[in-house]
Scaffold this active site. Sequence first.
Site, mmCIF file in Angstrom:
data_model
loop_
_atom_site.group_PDB
_atom_site.id
_atom_site.type_symbol
_atom_site.label_atom_id
_atom_site.label_comp_id
_atom_site.label_asym_id
_atom_site.label_seq_id
_atom_site.Cartn_x
_atom_site.Cartn_y
_atom_site.Cartn_z
ATOM 1 N N ASN A 95 -4.290 -10.386 6.678
ATOM 2 C CA ASN A 95 -3.990 -9.151 7.424
ATOM 3 C C ASN A 95 -5.159 -8.489 8.143
ATOM 4 O O ASN A 95 -5.195 -7.272 8.285
ATOM 5 C CB ASN A 95 -3.296 -8.142 6.495
ATOM 6 C CG ASN A 95 -1.966 -8.679 5.983
ATOM 7 O OD1 ASN A 95 -1.442 -9.631 6.552
ATOM 8 N ND2 ASN A 95 -1.438 -8.092 4.937
ATOM 9 N N TYR B 139 -8.271 -8.094 7.395
ATOM 10 C CA TYR B 139 -9.324 -7.423 6.623
ATOM 11 C C TYR B 139 -10.564 -8.327 6.521
ATOM 12 O O TYR B 139 -10.701 -9.289 7.263
ATOM 13 C CB TYR B 139 -8.768 -6.970 5.268
ATOM 14 C CG TYR B 139 -7.656 -5.950 5.438
ATOM 15 C CD1 TYR B 139 -7.915 -4.700 6.005
ATOM 16 C CD2 TYR B 139 -6.337 -6.249 5.111
ATOM 17 C CE1 TYR B 139 -6.907 -3.768 6.210
ATOM 18 C CE2 TYR B 139 -5.314 -5.318 5.310
ATOM 19 C CZ TYR B 139 -5.609 -4.081 5.858
ATOM 20 O OH TYR B 139 -4.609 -3.163 6.075
ATOM 21 N N HIS C 19 -7.431 -10.694 -1.506
ATOM 22 C CA HIS C 19 -6.747 -10.345 -0.253
ATOM 23 C C HIS C 19 -7.501 -10.978 0.926
ATOM 24 O O HIS C 19 -8.426 -10.404 1.480
ATOM 25 C CB HIS C 19 -6.685 -8.829 -0.103
ATOM 26 C CG HIS C 19 -5.765 -8.346 0.986
ATOM 27 N ND1 HIS C 19 -5.303 -9.165 1.998
ATOM 28 C CD2 HIS C 19 -5.215 -7.123 1.217
ATOM 29 C CE1 HIS C 19 -4.513 -8.463 2.801
ATOM 30 N NE2 HIS C 19 -4.436 -7.229 2.352
ATOM 31 N N THR D 234 0.848 -1.203 0.000
ATOM 32 C CA THR D 234 0.000 0.000 0.000
ATOM 33 C C THR D 234 0.880 1.248 0.000
ATOM 34 O O THR D 234 1.762 1.391 0.847
ATOM 35 C CB THR D 234 -0.927 -0.039 1.235
ATOM 36 O OG1 THR D 234 -1.909 -1.050 1.004
ATOM 37 C CG2 THR D 234 -1.632 1.290 1.461
ATOM 38 N N ASN E 205 -3.829 -5.651 12.228
ATOM 39 C CA ASN E 205 -5.165 -5.063 12.275
ATOM 40 C C ASN E 205 -6.073 -5.683 13.333
ATOM 41 O O ASN E 205 -7.260 -5.919 13.104
ATOM 42 C CB ASN E 205 -5.817 -5.113 10.875
ATOM 43 C CG ASN E 205 -5.154 -4.124 9.940
ATOM 44 O OD1 ASN E 205 -5.029 -2.948 10.273
ATOM 45 N ND2 ASN E 205 -4.710 -4.584 8.783
HETATM 46 C C1 PHB Z 1 -0.357 -1.134 5.358
HETATM 47 O O1 PHB Z 1 -0.736 -0.097 4.842
HETATM 48 O O2 PHB Z 1 0.562 -1.154 6.191
HETATM 49 C C2 PHB Z 1 -0.973 -2.392 4.964
HETATM 50 C C3 PHB Z 1 -1.963 -2.396 4.011
HETATM 51 C C4 PHB Z 1 -2.519 -3.593 3.613
HETATM 52 C C5 PHB Z 1 -2.086 -4.766 4.173
HETATM 53 C C6 PHB Z 1 -1.094 -4.781 5.127
HETATM 54 C C7 PHB Z 1 -0.532 -3.582 5.515
HETATM 55 O O3 PHB Z 1 -2.617 -5.919 3.807
#
Ligand code: PHB
Length: 367
Positions: free
Chosen positions: A177, A179, A174, A25, A234
């Site tokens: 992480n 989400y 995705h 990102t 997260n």
């Molecule tokens: C981040 O912005 O640090 C980030 C974004 C998406 C991800 C993991 C980290 O899946």
Amino acid sequence: MTTLFDPLRFGEISVANRIVMAPLTRDRAGPNQVPTPLMATYYEQRASAGLIVSEGTQVSPDGQGYLDTPGIYSAEQVAGWRRVTDAVHAAGGKMVAQLWHVGRISHVSLLPLGQVPVSSTARAAKTKTFTKAGFEAVSEPRALRLDEIAGVVAKFRHAARCAIDAGFDGVEVHGANGYLFEQFLRDSVNDRTDAYGGSFENRSRLLLEVIQAITSEIGHGRTGLRLSPVTPANDAAQDSNAQALFEYAVEQLAPMRMAFLHVVEGSTGGPRDIAPFDYAALRSRFKQGNEHGAWMVNNGYTRQMALNVVASGQADLVAFGKSFIGNPDLVRRLREDAPLAPLNQKLLYGGGAEGYTDYPALETAAA
Ligand code: PHB
């Protein structure tokens, strides 16, 4: 013997080497979340990777969780991505789009007016996101209603079609992480009592429905998935039985014969040994019934680790994240065992060319 620098074909994707640029990102999309010409330059500079996985790209306005991340649902965004994929292909590379829905990792200021983030749960994550105001606590979400789930699946299907229209070689869902998918998968977050909560089957259902929809839309040979079974990213606390949960999900996915499965080992961007997990067992579930599907590993791989994991046959592809930021020619540097340049942490998110497209390749660096 297979090396890190050998080509590979998996599904409908052929790559020149086993080195993958991991999704990163960077928060540099333009108005209406459209990829810019600067983004095309950034990816083109890194096209010697066998495969590039794009930065997380939201499948719908309600899937956005950070300022200035690109989308892949409108005609304007498709046209913007077309510039990127054309540049990467012209430079000899391959690229898949990472299809992203952040779920509860968002802030009301990033969402269409009056909307709050959606998730499996109405409980807020204890984490921050990057907004116009800087880093802010994420907003309290609402739990998706049962009658809204099909709409989420439809958004992923539409985004996958948009990715193909934009010239991508495939997509990576995705699923990692903390989400949306992890908010359904993990019992530490999912508190539902309907068909999407409770058993492994129920918590995996959304992911399986999305992969099914995408493989039927664009073909299994262009569909991949990223998972991170034990990452704490997260505010996703460990599942009470991560090993069995992820083995179940991957076993169900195997017959869909995805092109690749991309696994973050340990804590994303952090320690690899944060929690015990048998990744080899996960790999064998994936390969059973899908022996040609590629196994992509990620997280803190050094050159030597990457050489070893491919040579020993434990992985087919190795994804490198942060080292691709400061080293657009990472593949050459790995081949020549050249030193790696550091990245500027302060210039990771947002801004323009500085700390983005101005990292030199080796020749210039040496001159
Ligand atoms: C981040 O912005 O640090 C980030 C974004 C998406 C991800 C993991 C980290 O899946």
